[in-house]
Design a protein around this motif. Structure first.
Motif, PDB file in Angstrom:
ATOM      1  N   ILE A   1       0.847  -1.208   0.000  1.00  0.00           N
ATOM      2  CA  ILE A   1       0.000   0.000   0.000  1.00  0.00           C
ATOM      3  C   ILE A   1       0.877   1.252   0.000  1.00  0.00           C
ATOM      4  CG2 ILE A   1      -1.653   1.344   1.361  1.00  0.00           C
ATOM      5  CD1 ILE A   1      -2.828  -1.406   2.255  1.00  0.00           C
ATOM      6  N   GLU A   2       1.883   1.287   0.886  1.00  0.00           N
ATOM      7  CA  GLU A   2       2.757   2.461   0.979  1.00  0.00           C
ATOM      8  C   GLU A   2       3.546   2.706  -0.296  1.00  0.00           C
ATOM      9  OE1 GLU A   2       5.144   2.097   4.472  1.00  0.00           O
ATOM     10  OE2 GLU A   2       3.418   2.290   5.812  1.00  0.00           O
ATOM     11  N   SER A   3       3.940   1.648  -0.983  1.00  0.00           N
ATOM     12  CA  SER A   3       4.738   1.804  -2.203  1.00  0.00           C
ATOM     13  C   SER A   3       3.897   2.208  -3.410  1.00  0.00           C
ATOM     14  CB  SER A   3       5.464   0.500  -2.526  1.00  0.00           C
ATOM     15  OG  SER A   3       4.552  -0.482  -3.016  1.00  0.00           O
ATOM     16  N   GLY A   4       2.578   2.103  -3.271  1.00  0.00           N
ATOM     17  CA  GLY A   4       1.697   2.432  -4.386  1.00  0.00           C
ATOM     18  C   GLY A   4       1.418   1.250  -5.291  1.00  0.00           C
ATOM     19  N   ALA A   5       1.980   0.084  -4.962  1.00  0.00           N
ATOM     20  CA  ALA A   5       1.749  -1.112  -5.778  1.00  0.00           C
ATOM     21  C   ALA A   5       0.322  -1.640  -5.607  1.00  0.00           C
ATOM     22  CB  ALA A   5       2.751  -2.206  -5.417  1.00  0.00           C
ATOM     23  N   LEU A   6      -0.310  -1.287  -4.509  1.00  0.00           N
ATOM     24  CA  LEU A   6      -1.681  -1.716  -4.243  1.00  0.00           C
ATOM     25  C   LEU A   6      -2.513  -0.472  -3.928  1.00  0.00           C
ATOM     26  CD1 LEU A   6      -3.580  -4.142  -3.861  1.00  0.00           C
ATOM     27  CD2 LEU A   6      -2.916  -4.159  -1.461  1.00  0.00           C
ATOM     28  N   PRO A   7      -2.935   0.248  -4.975  1.00  0.00           N
ATOM     29  CA  PRO A   7      -3.683   1.489  -4.736  1.00  0.00           C
ATOM     30  C   PRO A   7      -5.118   1.195  -4.290  1.00  0.00           C
ATOM     31  CG  PRO A   7      -3.584   1.032  -7.070  1.00  0.00           C
ATOM     32  CD  PRO A   7      -2.747  -0.026  -6.390  1.00  0.00           C
ATOM     33  N   PRO A   8      -5.713   2.125  -3.540  1.00  0.00           N
ATOM     34  CA  PRO A   8      -7.112   1.931  -3.141  1.00  0.00           C
ATOM     35  C   PRO A   8      -8.027   2.058  -4.351  1.00  0.00           C
ATOM     36  CG  PRO A   8      -6.369   4.117  -2.539  1.00  0.00           C
ATOM     37  CD  PRO A   8      -5.168   3.375  -3.060  1.00  0.00           C
ATOM     38  N   ALA A   9      -9.138   1.367  -4.299  1.00  0.00           N
ATOM     39  CA  ALA A   9     -10.134   1.468  -5.375  1.00  0.00           C
ATOM     40  C   ALA A   9     -11.001   2.682  -5.073  1.00  0.00           C
ATOM     41  CB  ALA A   9     -10.967   0.193  -5.439  1.00  0.00           C
ATOM     42  N   LEU A  10     -10.552   3.853  -5.514  1.00  0.00           N
ATOM     43  CA  LEU A  10     -11.230   5.111  -5.225  1.00  0.00           C
ATOM     44  C   LEU A  10     -11.904   5.617  -6.492  1.00  0.00           C
ATOM     45  CD1 LEU A  10     -11.725   7.285  -3.054  1.00  0.00           C
ATOM     46  CD2 LEU A  10      -9.650   8.396  -3.859  1.00  0.00           C
ATOM     47  N   ASP A  11     -13.216   5.713  -6.455  1.00  0.00           N
ATOM     48  CA  ASP A  11     -13.962   6.197  -7.615  1.00  0.00           C
ATOM     49  C   ASP A  11     -13.766   7.699  -7.783  1.00  0.00           C
ATOM     50  OD1 ASP A  11     -16.193   5.578  -9.685  1.00  0.00           O
ATOM     51  OD2 ASP A  11     -16.972   7.306  -8.569  1.00  0.00           O
ATOM     52  N   ARG A  12     -14.108   8.435  -6.762  1.00  0.00           N
ATOM     53  CA  ARG A  12     -13.989   9.900  -6.813  1.00  0.00           C
ATOM     54  C   ARG A  12     -13.854  10.470  -5.417  1.00  0.00           C
ATOM     55  NH1 ARG A  12     -17.985  12.299 -11.477  1.00  0.00           N
ATOM     56  NH2 ARG A  12     -17.175  10.952 -13.106  1.00  0.00           N
ATOM     57  N   THR A  13     -13.337  11.693  -5.374  1.00  0.00           N
ATOM     58  CA  THR A  13     -13.283  12.475  -4.147  1.00  0.00           C
ATOM     59  C   THR A  13     -14.182  13.683  -4.338  1.00  0.00           C
ATOM     60  OG1 THR A  13     -11.016  11.780  -3.722  1.00  0.00           O
ATOM     61  CG2 THR A  13     -11.779  13.745  -2.573  1.00  0.00           C
ATOM     62  N   TYR A  14     -15.077  13.917  -3.402  1.00  0.00           N
ATOM     63  CA  TYR A  14     -16.019  15.030  -3.480  1.00  0.00           C
ATOM     64  C   TYR A  14     -15.787  15.983  -2.317  1.00  0.00           C
ATOM     65  CZ  TYR A  14     -18.931  12.434  -6.799  1.00  0.00           C
ATOM     66  OH  TYR A  14     -19.400  11.765  -7.897  1.00  0.00           O
ATOM     67  N   PRO A  15     -15.894  17.293  -2.551  1.00  0.00           N
ATOM     68  CA  PRO A  15     -15.878  18.232  -1.427  1.00  0.00           C
ATOM     69  C   PRO A  15     -17.189  18.078  -0.649  1.00  0.00           C
ATOM     70  CG  PRO A  15     -16.227  19.405  -3.489  1.00  0.00           C
ATOM     71  CD  PRO A  15     -15.972  17.972  -3.840  1.00  0.00           C
ATOM     72  N   LEU A  16     -17.164  18.473   0.587  1.00  0.00           N
ATOM     73  CA  LEU A  16     -18.322  18.320   1.459  1.00  0.00           C
ATOM     74  C   LEU A  16     -19.589  18.919   0.843  1.00  0.00           C
ATOM     75  CD1 LEU A  16     -19.231  17.253   4.191  1.00  0.00           C
ATOM     76  CD2 LEU A  16     -18.628  19.463   5.187  1.00  0.00           C
ATOM     77  N   ALA A  17     -19.464  20.026   0.139  1.00  0.00           N
ATOM     78  CA  ALA A  17     -20.632  20.685  -0.459  1.00  0.00           C
ATOM     79  C   ALA A  17     -21.296  19.838  -1.540  1.00  0.00           C
ATOM     80  CB  ALA A  17     -20.222  22.037  -1.049  1.00  0.00           C
ATOM     81  N   GLU A  18     -20.576  18.843  -2.086  1.00  0.00           N
ATOM     82  CA  GLU A  18     -21.130  18.023  -3.158  1.00  0.00           C
ATOM     83  C   GLU A  18     -21.545  16.626  -2.703  1.00  0.00           C
ATOM     84  OE1 GLU A  18     -18.671  18.009  -6.653  1.00  0.00           O
ATOM     85  OE2 GLU A  18     -18.295  20.156  -6.493  1.00  0.00           O
ATOM     86  N   VAL A  19     -21.724  16.444  -1.390  1.00  0.00           N
ATOM     87  CA  VAL A  19     -22.147  15.144  -0.874  1.00  0.00           C
ATOM     88  C   VAL A  19     -23.456  14.674  -1.520  1.00  0.00           C
ATOM     89  CG1 VAL A  19     -22.998  13.955   1.191  1.00  0.00           C
ATOM     90  CG2 VAL A  19     -20.839  15.193   1.263  1.00  0.00           C
ATOM     91  N   PRO A  20     -24.451  15.545  -1.734  1.00  0.00           N
ATOM     92  CA  PRO A  20     -25.667  15.057  -2.402  1.00  0.00           C
ATOM     93  C   PRO A  20     -25.392  14.435  -3.774  1.00  0.00           C
ATOM     94  CG  PRO A  20     -26.105  17.175  -1.377  1.00  0.00           C
ATOM     95  CD  PRO A  20     -24.614  16.940  -1.294  1.00  0.00           C
ATOM     96  N   ASP A  21     -24.463  15.019  -4.549  1.00  0.00           N
ATOM     97  CA  ASP A  21     -24.094  14.438  -5.842  1.00  0.00           C
ATOM     98  C   ASP A  21     -23.434  13.073  -5.655  1.00  0.00           C
ATOM     99  OD1 ASP A  21     -25.013  16.700  -7.177  1.00  0.00           O
ATOM    100  OD2 ASP A  21     -23.039  17.664  -7.132  1.00  0.00           O
ATOM    101  N   ALA A  22     -22.591  12.964  -4.647  1.00  0.00           N
ATOM    102  CA  ALA A  22     -21.909  11.697  -4.376  1.00  0.00           C
ATOM    103  C   ALA A  22     -22.922  10.614  -3.997  1.00  0.00           C
ATOM    104  CB  ALA A  22     -20.888  11.879  -3.247  1.00  0.00           C
TER     105      ALA A  22
END
Length: 97
Positions: free
Chosen positions: A42-63
């Motif tokens: 994980i630390e080396s980046g060989a196993l990245p997290p499965a992250l779809d998107r990052t949203y700012p707090l104001a866009e939580v309804p869209d998320a």
């Protein structure tokens, strides 16, 4: 253990064993070396997290809409503070932003 409530749902998907995490600790029997190896990947980046998107707090309804509509491939992260629009890792801002 007998069958957890949803065991019959996952068996057809290929689950050989079903663990009820409310009754059993899934970390029992895990060798510390395995955890160090996983942490290193994980630390080396060989196993990245499965992250779809990052949203700012104001866009939580869209998320939440995106999640509800089944359009998420991975996890959604909510950024508290800062500015900007929702993004996918290595991508342009989210639609409508």
């Amino acid at each position: 253990m007998q069958h957890p409530p949803k065991a019959d749902l996952v068996r057809p998907l290929g689950a050989d064993e079903v663990v009820d995490h409310l009754r059993e600790d899934p970390a029992d029997g895990v060798h510390p070396y395995d955890l160090r190896t996983l942490g290193g990947l994980i630390e080396s980046g060989a196993l990245p997290p499965a992250l779809d998107r990052t949203y700012p707090l104001a866009e939580v309804p869209d998320a939440v809409r995106r999640l509800r509509d089944g359009r998420v491939r991975g996890k959604i992260a909510i950024r508290v503070g800062g500015s900007g629009h929702g993004t996918r890792p290595g991508a342009e801002p989210a639609e409508g932003g």
